[in-house]
Structure formats: structure tokens, C-alpha cells
Design a protein around this motif. Structure first.
Motif, PDB file in Angstrom:
ATOM      1  N   GLN A  67       0.798  -1.271  -0.010  1.00 42.96           N
ATOM      2  CA  GLN A  67      -0.195  -0.041  -0.015  1.00 42.96           C
ATOM      3  C   GLN A  67       0.752   1.324   0.073  1.00 42.96           C
ATOM      4  O   GLN A  67       0.646   2.150   0.726  1.00 42.96           O
ATOM      5  CB  GLN A  67      -1.096   0.166   1.267  1.00 42.96           C
ATOM      6  CG  GLN A  67      -1.944  -1.269   0.951  1.00 42.96           C
ATOM      7  CD  GLN A  67      -3.020  -1.010   2.159  1.00 42.96           C
ATOM      8  OE1 GLN A  67      -3.485   0.074   2.528  1.00 42.96           O
ATOM      9  NE2 GLN A  67      -3.295  -2.262   2.836  1.00 42.96           N
ATOM     10  N   ASP A  68       1.843   1.184  -0.737  1.00 39.10           N
ATOM     11  CA  ASP A  68       3.000   2.342  -0.942  1.00 39.10           C
ATOM     12  C   ASP A  68       2.643   2.882  -2.234  1.00 39.10           C
ATOM     13  O   ASP A  68       3.123   2.724  -3.209  1.00 39.10           O
ATOM     14  CB  ASP A  68       4.365   1.751  -0.828  1.00 39.10           C
ATOM     15  CG  ASP A  68       5.373   2.899  -1.028  1.00 39.10           C
ATOM     16  OD1 ASP A  68       4.992   4.258  -1.391  1.00 39.10           O
ATOM     17  OD2 ASP A  68       6.621   2.434  -1.137  1.00 39.10           O
ATOM     18  N   GLY A  69       1.758   4.288  -2.296  1.00 37.71           N
ATOM     19  CA  GLY A  69       1.152   4.914  -3.284  1.00 37.71           C
ATOM     20  C   GLY A  69       2.580   5.269  -4.152  1.00 37.71           C
ATOM     21  O   GLY A  69       2.237   5.280  -5.403  1.00 37.71           O
ATOM     22  N   ARG A  70       3.380   6.040  -3.362  1.00 39.39           N
ATOM     23  CA  ARG A  70       4.540   6.687  -4.237  1.00 39.39           C
ATOM     24  C   ARG A  70       5.285   5.527  -5.038  1.00 39.39           C
ATOM     25  O   ARG A  70       5.348   6.026  -6.265  1.00 39.39           O
ATOM     26  CB  ARG A  70       5.459   7.298  -3.392  1.00 39.39           C
ATOM     27  CG  ARG A  70       6.714   7.902  -4.148  1.00 39.39           C
ATOM     28  CD  ARG A  70       7.307   8.867  -3.386  1.00 39.39           C
ATOM     29  NE  ARG A  70       6.683  10.028  -3.095  1.00 39.39           N
ATOM     30  CZ  ARG A  70       6.552  11.156  -3.780  1.00 39.39           C
ATOM     31  NH1 ARG A  70       7.031  10.975  -4.971  1.00 39.39           N
ATOM     32  NH2 ARG A  70       6.044  12.394  -3.461  1.00 39.39           N
ATOM     33  N   SER A  71       5.642   4.651  -4.573  1.00 42.90           N
ATOM     34  CA  SER A  71       6.366   3.479  -5.131  1.00 42.90           C
ATOM     35  C   SER A  71       5.472   2.947  -6.346  1.00 42.90           C
ATOM     36  O   SER A  71       6.027   2.559  -7.419  1.00 42.90           O
ATOM     37  CB  SER A  71       6.694   2.256  -4.069  1.00 42.90           C
ATOM     38  OG  SER A  71       7.729   3.082  -3.264  1.00 42.90           O
ATOM     39  N   THR A  92       1.726  10.934  -9.568  1.00 38.88           N
ATOM     40  CA  THR A  92       2.175  10.476  -8.423  1.00 38.88           C
ATOM     41  C   THR A  92       1.483  10.874  -7.250  1.00 38.88           C
ATOM     42  O   THR A  92       0.863  10.039  -6.381  1.00 38.88           O
ATOM     43  CB  THR A  92       3.774  10.727  -8.324  1.00 38.88           C
ATOM     44  OG1 THR A  92       4.438  10.240  -9.351  1.00 38.88           O
ATOM     45  CG2 THR A  92       4.402  10.144  -7.004  1.00 38.88           C
ATOM     46  N   GLU A  93       0.970  12.178  -7.296  1.00 36.62           N
ATOM     47  CA  GLU A  93       0.253  12.696  -5.901  1.00 36.62           C
ATOM     48  C   GLU A  93      -0.949  12.110  -5.768  1.00 36.62           C
ATOM     49  O   GLU A  93      -1.600  12.007  -4.933  1.00 36.62           O
ATOM     50  CB  GLU A  93       0.106  14.104  -6.066  1.00 36.62           C
ATOM     51  CG  GLU A  93       1.735  15.014  -5.757  1.00 36.62           C
ATOM     52  CD  GLU A  93       1.678  16.414  -6.079  1.00 36.62           C
ATOM     53  OE1 GLU A  93       0.652  16.929  -6.619  1.00 36.62           O
ATOM     54  OE2 GLU A  93       2.494  17.131  -5.776  1.00 36.62           O
ATOM     55  N   GLU A  96      -0.875   8.355  -4.799  1.00 37.79           N
ATOM     56  CA  GLU A  96      -0.900   8.734  -3.235  1.00 37.79           C
ATOM     57  C   GLU A  96      -1.776   8.957  -2.507  1.00 37.79           C
ATOM     58  O   GLU A  96      -2.274   8.397  -1.613  1.00 37.79           O
ATOM     59  CB  GLU A  96       0.421   9.505  -2.869  1.00 37.79           C
ATOM     60  CG  GLU A  96       1.798   9.100  -3.179  1.00 37.79           C
ATOM     61  CD  GLU A  96       2.848  10.227  -2.451  1.00 37.79           C
ATOM     62  OE1 GLU A  96       3.542   9.828  -1.807  1.00 37.79           O
ATOM     63  OE2 GLU A  96       2.841  11.362  -3.174  1.00 37.79           O
ATOM     64  N   LYS A  97      -2.735   9.871  -3.064  1.00 41.59           N
ATOM     65  CA  LYS A  97      -4.103  10.148  -2.144  1.00 41.59           C
ATOM     66  C   LYS A  97      -4.927   9.036  -2.413  1.00 41.59           C
ATOM     67  O   LYS A  97      -5.856   8.849  -1.200  1.00 41.59           O
ATOM     68  CB  LYS A  97      -4.715  11.310  -3.019  1.00 41.59           C
ATOM     69  CG  LYS A  97      -3.916  12.549  -2.686  1.00 41.59           C
ATOM     70  CD  LYS A  97      -4.766  13.855  -3.425  1.00 41.59           C
ATOM     71  CE  LYS A  97      -4.077  15.043  -3.283  1.00 41.59           C
ATOM     72  NZ  LYS A  97      -4.600  16.343  -4.020  1.00 41.59           N
ATOM     73  N   PHE A  99      -4.134   5.653  -2.252  1.00 45.45           N
ATOM     74  CA  PHE A  99      -3.449   4.816  -1.415  1.00 45.45           C
ATOM     75  C   PHE A  99      -3.741   5.248   0.088  1.00 45.45           C
ATOM     76  O   PHE A  99      -4.234   4.476   0.873  1.00 45.45           O
ATOM     77  CB  PHE A  99      -2.011   4.422  -1.746  1.00 45.45           C
ATOM     78  CG  PHE A  99      -1.859   3.454  -2.636  1.00 45.45           C
ATOM     79  CD1 PHE A  99      -1.548   2.110  -2.275  1.00 45.45           C
ATOM     80  CD2 PHE A  99      -1.720   3.814  -4.095  1.00 45.45           C
ATOM     81  CE1 PHE A  99      -1.301   1.264  -3.386  1.00 45.45           C
ATOM     82  CE2 PHE A  99      -1.527   2.798  -4.999  1.00 45.45           C
ATOM     83  CZ  PHE A  99      -1.254   1.553  -4.712  1.00 45.45           C
ATOM     84  N   GLU A 100      -3.763   6.327   0.378  1.00 49.55           N
ATOM     85  CA  GLU A 100      -3.805   7.035   1.589  1.00 49.55           C
ATOM     86  C   GLU A 100      -5.389   6.680   1.882  1.00 49.55           C
ATOM     87  O   GLU A 100      -5.765   6.321   3.242  1.00 49.55           O
ATOM     88  CB  GLU A 100      -3.805   8.270   1.715  1.00 49.55           C
ATOM     89  CG  GLU A 100      -2.531   9.154   1.845  1.00 49.55           C
ATOM     90  CD  GLU A 100      -2.074  10.538   1.772  1.00 49.55           C
ATOM     91  OE1 GLU A 100      -3.103  11.093   1.987  1.00 49.55           O
ATOM     92  OE2 GLU A 100      -1.081  11.064   1.302  1.00 49.55           O
TER      93      GLU A 100
END
Length: 185
Positions: A67-71, A92-93, A96-97, A99-100
Motif C-alpha cells: 500500500q505504498d502509493g508513491r512506489s 504520483t500525488e 498517493e491520495k 492509497f491514503e
């Protein structure tokens, strides 16, 4: 099929898959049963991945499992030899949101297929290139996850993914060396 055999059947539906169970007599002690065989029909839509595609896809699946959005976003951007995403930072942003949210109590209820579908929406919106072989894997993954949910709604595909991916490193490396040794000229 993908991780071990590097084979992707891109037209997975019930009409293209049979399961054959041999009708054999059990041994006197009843320990040796034959195992079922999966038979794929209509293999006109199949593919294999290059070593680089497999490595990048494995990194992507590991990022998803963690659950690593950036990766996951960075791995997605590497899933094409010719990346033309006009704004990789925004892509990427947004990933990431997502995944958060999925790590939240409400987001945990979102199915794996819906998560992958959302990622593909980010890909489409940001015009991220994905090579055809990788797209075949993504579509096949969505189809199989849907089957899994219908066959066993309690089955935790993310747990299985984590188990496969994080116990696979040493095995995958040794298997890769063994295969290269067998097929080397």
C-alpha cells in the motif's frame, strides 16, 4: 502463471478454461491422488514479458501489496519503454491520495479490482503509457480477481499477494538462474 511460467493468457473467461481431474484408483494407503490440471483454450491472446517488464511489474505489485502509493506510481511510470506522461508529479500525488484513502477504515472496504480500476483511471487521465504486454497482465488480473470474489468472497487476495511476493524473492532469483542455465546456448 505469470511469476513462475512467464505466461499470460489475456482472454480468461469460463469458456476458455477447463479443469481436468484424472479418474484414477487410489493407492492402497490412500495417500496418492492425482492433481487436477488446468487447460487453457483459445490461446490466441497470450503474451510473455521481457525480464525488464517482469521486474517492473513485480515492483508495482509489491508496492500495491505494501500500500505504498508513491512506489506504485513510480513503478507504473516505468511500465512503458516510452513514457510520455506530461505531469508525472501530479500523477504520483493522485495515486498517493488514493492509497491514503485505501488505508483508511472506509477505504479498506474497497475491493482489489476497484482499486486497480481506480489506478487505471489515474493512468488514463494522466496519459501514462503502459506497454501492451503490461496491459494484458492488468486486464487478466482484474478478471481473475472478479472470479475470486464470486467463488470465495472471504478470500483475501491482498494477503495472498503479500505472501507470494515477499517469500518469492530468493525463490524467484534461484528459479531465474536455473531457467537461464537450462535454456542458455
Amino acid at each position: 502463471m505469470l511469476l513462475v511460467d512467464n505466461f499470460i493468457h489475456a482472454d480468461m473467461h469460463p469458456g476458455n478454461i477447463l479443469v481436468r481431474v484424472a479418474k484414477s484408483k487410489l493407492s492402497p494407503i490412500g495417500l496418492f491422488k492425482s492433481r487436477p490440471h488446468v487447460i487453457f483454450l483459445d490461446v490466441g491472446l497470450t503474451t510473455e514479458l521481457s525480464k525488464m517488464e517482469r521486474e517492473n511489474l513485480l515492483k508495482f505489485f509489491k508496492a500495491v501489496a505494501l500500500q505504498d502509493g508513491r512506489s506504485a506510481a513510480e513503478s507504473t511510470l516505468r511500465l512503458s519503454r516510452r513514457q510520455n506522461c506530461p505531469d508525472p508529479i501530479s500523477f504520483t500525488e493522485e495515486v498517493e491520495k488514493s492509497f491514503e484513502f485505501w488505508r483508511s477504515t472506509e477505504g479498506e472496504r474497497v475491493s482489489t479490482a476497484d482499486r486497480i480500476q481506480k489506478l487505471l483511471e489515474h493512468v488514463r487521465f494522466h496519459r501514462v503509457n503502459l506497454d501492451g504486454n503490461v496491459c494484458a497482465v492488468m486486464v487478466t488480473t482484474l478478471v481473475l480477481e472478479g472470479w475470486q470474489r464470486k467463488l470465495d468472497p472471504e478470500y483475501d487476495v491482498m494477503h495472498t499477494l503479500q505472501t507470494l511476493l515477499f517469500k518469492k524473492d530468493d525463490w524467484a532469483e534461484s528459479m531465474s538462474r536455473a531457467i537461464e542455465g537450462v535454456v542458455a546456448p
